[in-house]
Design a protein around this motif. Sequence first.
Motif, mmCIF file in Angstrom:
data_model
loop_
_atom_site.group_PDB
_atom_site.id
_atom_site.type_symbol
_atom_site.label_atom_id
_atom_site.label_comp_id
_atom_site.label_asym_id
_atom_site.label_seq_id
_atom_site.Cartn_x
_atom_site.Cartn_y
_atom_site.Cartn_z
ATOM 1 N N GLU A 1 -2.644 95.893 1.643
ATOM 2 C CA GLU A 1 -2.931 96.425 0.300
ATOM 3 C C GLU A 1 -4.192 97.287 0.302
ATOM 4 O O GLU A 1 -4.232 98.357 -0.316
ATOM 5 N N ASN A 2 -5.232 96.823 1.009
ATOM 6 C CA ASN A 2 -6.497 97.564 1.055
ATOM 7 C C ASN A 2 -7.128 97.650 2.438
ATOM 8 O O ASN A 2 -7.906 98.557 2.702
ATOM 9 N N LYS B 1 -7.441 100.914 4.514
ATOM 10 C CA LYS B 1 -7.862 102.165 3.871
ATOM 11 C C LYS B 1 -9.197 102.611 4.459
ATOM 12 O O LYS B 1 -9.964 101.804 5.004
ATOM 13 N N HIS C 1 -1.314 101.802 5.758
ATOM 14 C CA HIS C 1 -1.635 102.411 4.451
ATOM 15 C C HIS C 1 -3.151 102.467 4.315
ATOM 16 O O HIS C 1 -3.795 101.397 4.305
ATOM 17 N N TRP D 1 -6.875 109.711 1.530
ATOM 18 C CA TRP D 1 -6.653 109.490 0.091
ATOM 19 C C TRP D 1 -7.918 109.897 -0.657
ATOM 20 O O TRP D 1 -9.026 109.861 -0.093
ATOM 21 N N ASN E 1 -9.134 108.241 -3.045
ATOM 22 C CA ASN E 1 -9.721 107.012 -3.563
ATOM 23 C C ASN E 1 -10.116 106.081 -2.420
ATOM 24 O O ASN E 1 -9.598 106.212 -1.310
ATOM 25 N N GLN E 2 -11.020 105.178 -2.660
ATOM 26 C CA GLN E 2 -11.493 104.222 -1.650
ATOM 27 C C GLN E 2 -11.930 104.909 -0.355
ATOM 28 O O GLN E 2 -11.685 104.425 0.741
ATOM 29 N N ASN F 1 -1.942 110.260 0.987
ATOM 30 C CA ASN F 1 -1.601 109.526 -0.228
ATOM 31 C C ASN F 1 -2.046 110.327 -1.457
ATOM 32 O O ASN F 1 -3.201 110.728 -1.554
ATOM 33 N N GLU F 2 -1.068 110.604 -2.360
ATOM 34 C CA GLU F 2 -1.376 111.119 -3.708
ATOM 35 C C GLU F 2 -2.165 112.441 -3.688
ATOM 36 O O GLU F 2 -3.129 112.626 -4.415
ATOM 37 N N GLN G 1 6.144 105.508 -4.559
ATOM 38 C CA GLN G 1 5.407 104.287 -4.828
ATOM 39 C C GLN G 1 6.162 103.382 -5.827
ATOM 40 O O GLN G 1 6.176 102.151 -5.661
ATOM 41 N N HIS H 1 5.610 102.563 -9.004
ATOM 42 C CA HIS H 1 4.860 101.707 -9.939
ATOM 43 C C HIS H 1 5.459 101.941 -11.319
ATOM 44 O O HIS H 1 5.020 102.821 -12.063
ATOM 45 N N GLU I 1 5.670 100.855 -3.075
ATOM 46 C CA GLU I 1 4.718 100.048 -3.852
ATOM 47 C C GLU I 1 5.362 99.523 -5.146
ATOM 48 O O GLU I 1 4.790 99.575 -6.213
ATOM 49 N N TRP J 1 4.614 95.749 -4.288
ATOM 50 C CA TRP J 1 3.157 95.840 -4.249
ATOM 51 C C TRP J 1 2.550 94.580 -4.857
ATOM 52 O O TRP J 1 2.597 94.373 -6.057
ATOM 53 N N TRP K 1 -2.342 93.973 -8.927
ATOM 54 C CA TRP K 1 -3.370 95.002 -9.195
ATOM 55 C C TRP K 1 -3.293 95.442 -10.653
ATOM 56 O O TRP K 1 -4.230 95.984 -11.218
HETATM 57 O O1 G3I Z 1 -13.737 94.431 -1.736
HETATM 58 C C1 G3I Z 1 -14.534 94.655 -2.914
HETATM 59 C C2 G3I Z 1 -15.415 93.444 -3.170
HETATM 60 O O2 G3I Z 1 -16.355 93.307 -2.108
HETATM 61 C C3 G3I Z 1 -16.136 93.635 -4.510
HETATM 62 O O3 G3I Z 1 -16.878 92.466 -4.798
HETATM 63 C C4 G3I Z 1 -15.086 93.847 -5.609
HETATM 64 C C5 G3I Z 1 -15.698 94.016 -6.970
HETATM 65 O O4 G3I Z 1 -16.054 95.352 -7.149
HETATM 66 O O5 G3I Z 1 -14.321 95.042 -5.297
HETATM 67 C C6 G3I Z 1 -13.590 94.870 -4.093
HETATM 68 O O6 G3I Z 1 -12.879 96.050 -3.829
HETATM 69 C C7 G3I Z 1 -11.756 96.219 -4.704
HETATM 70 C C8 G3I Z 1 -10.500 96.339 -3.812
HETATM 71 O O7 G3I Z 1 -9.349 96.645 -4.618
HETATM 72 C C9 G3I Z 1 -10.232 95.060 -3.042
HETATM 73 O O8 G3I Z 1 -9.968 94.012 -3.953
HETATM 74 C C10 G3I Z 1 -11.958 97.525 -5.456
HETATM 75 O O9 G3I Z 1 -13.021 97.347 -6.382
HETATM 76 C C11 G3I Z 1 -10.686 97.864 -6.228
HETATM 77 O O10 G3I Z 1 -10.815 99.159 -6.811
HETATM 78 C C12 G3I Z 1 -9.505 97.917 -5.265
HETATM 79 O O11 G3I Z 1 -8.330 98.170 -6.030
HETATM 80 C C13 G3I Z 1 -7.217 98.575 -5.221
HETATM 81 C C14 G3I Z 1 -6.804 99.986 -5.662
HETATM 82 O O12 G3I Z 1 -5.667 100.412 -4.902
HETATM 83 C C15 G3I Z 1 -7.940 100.964 -5.428
HETATM 84 O O13 G3I Z 1 -7.627 102.143 -6.072
HETATM 85 C C16 G3I Z 1 -6.045 97.618 -5.464
HETATM 86 O O14 G3I Z 1 -6.360 96.339 -4.946
HETATM 87 C C17 G3I Z 1 -4.794 98.145 -4.765
HETATM 88 O O15 G3I Z 1 -3.657 97.355 -5.126
HETATM 89 C C18 G3I Z 1 -4.516 99.578 -5.205
HETATM 90 O O16 G3I Z 1 -3.430 100.060 -4.477
HETATM 91 C C19 G3I Z 1 -3.097 101.449 -4.715
HETATM 92 C C20 G3I Z 1 -2.496 101.974 -3.445
HETATM 93 O O17 G3I Z 1 -3.408 101.805 -2.378
HETATM 94 C C21 G3I Z 1 -2.103 103.434 -3.619
HETATM 95 N N1 G3I Z 1 -1.173 103.577 -4.740
HETATM 96 C C22 G3I Z 1 -1.682 103.043 -6.001
HETATM 97 C C23 G3I Z 1 -2.047 101.573 -5.840
HETATM 98 C C24 G3I Z 1 -2.512 101.014 -7.155
HETATM 99 O O18 G3I Z 1 -3.713 101.631 -7.547
#
Ligand code: G3I
Length: 353
Positions: free
Chosen positions: A60-61, A64, A97, A101, A103-104, A149-150, A226, A228, A257, A312, A320
């Motif tokens: 999931e993450n 990345k 995955h 991207w 993001n992240q 991605n995206e 994806q 969603h 997803e 997902w 998520w």
């Molecule tokens: O790991 C940190 C942690 O250390 C911290 O304490 C916490 C609080 O801020 O954040 C944690 O990171 C989070 C991460 O998920 C892991 O849980 C991020 O803030 C959070 O933004 C991130 O969200 C992920 C999101 O992508 C990011 O945009 C979701 O879990 C994940 O399901 C989602 O997946 C994406 C796909 O990769 C691409 N397609 C869309 C899909 C949904 O957005």
Amino acid sequence: MRPGYFLLIVLLLSLQSGFSQSLSNRYSEFFTIGVAITPRSTTTDEAKLIVSQFNSVTAENAMKMGPVHPQEDQYNWAGPDSIVAFAQSSGMKVRGHTLVWHNQTPAWIFKDANGQEVNKEILLKRLKEHITTVVTRYRGKIYAWDVVNEAISDNPNEYLRNSNWLKICGPEYINLAFQWAHDADPDAILFYNDYNETDPVKREKIYRLISELKSQGVPVSGLGLQAHWNIYHPSAAQIDSALQLYSKLNVNLQVTELDLSVYPSGPDSTFKPGTIPAEFTPQQEQKQIEKYREIFAIFRKYKKQITSITFWNISDRRSWLDNFPVRGRKNYPLLFDKDLKPKRAFDAVMNFQ
Ligand code: G3I
């Protein structure tokens, strides 16, 4: 009919239904059934559900760019390695995955030594190093990568998303990302992955991008939808039209997803933050059952083009979509409930002629 024959038939039918009590078995003639997981989920009660119901996983993450490459000279392999090892020990496939991207992404990658915005040459060098290092590490273990991605804009008047990647490198970052991934693992299936993929305007842009990449000889071999979605949208007709269009690309199609939110997309004026978490109502459940039944009938119709369907997140225990886009609002988008038990929507996906 002699009693012995009747009992034998009953036994065979119950065995068959018992064997196909898993999504991956029931769909073994159609496509792989995957799930997005975290390293932690490989060590909890979720691990048994993952192995028993699915035959593919996606991180999931953990894979990345931000989580795996937080500093220029630091890679965090523990999370991705644990997911790959878990999958290999359970005979499951792994989807990677994602390699690039908007993001992240880690902050360092767009900054030069003076903290200013990095130039195209340095950024492409960094992207090549990232892709080459990550894909090489998992060569032969990860069969498919979401390379880009995206990258397409949701703005109807814009083709590509105006991300840092596009602003600094220009559109060639997309071509190069696929080429570098292919050089690192020539056997991996390389995907472009995006959401809102059934939207009539965006789907034409996705089609254009894949067509252009293929005409330029870029090694893009898959398109990730994806999916969603939610219990109201998109319609069966919209999904079918999109799959009909993408089938013309002659690339590997995968739903990457999948989840069905129980709310319409966008803000929710009915939900008051601070109230008790929204319950999963019988009305929502009925619509979710019907929608899952409907979309899997369409997926089966395109079994020649679709090679994998990945959910997902594992269950309604955590999605998520909890708190997104509405803070404090619980969602129930998947086939298993918070106790990891199959919901009635699971039966709707499993039971077909
Ligand atoms: O790991 C940190 C942690 O250390 C911290 O304490 C916490 C609080 O801020 O954040 C944690 O990171 C989070 C991460 O998920 C892991 O849980 C991020 O803030 C959070 O933004 C991130 O969200 C992920 C999101 O992508 C990011 O945009 C979701 O879990 C994940 O399901 C989602 O997946 C994406 C796909 O990769 C691409 N397609 C869309 C899909 C949904 O957005």
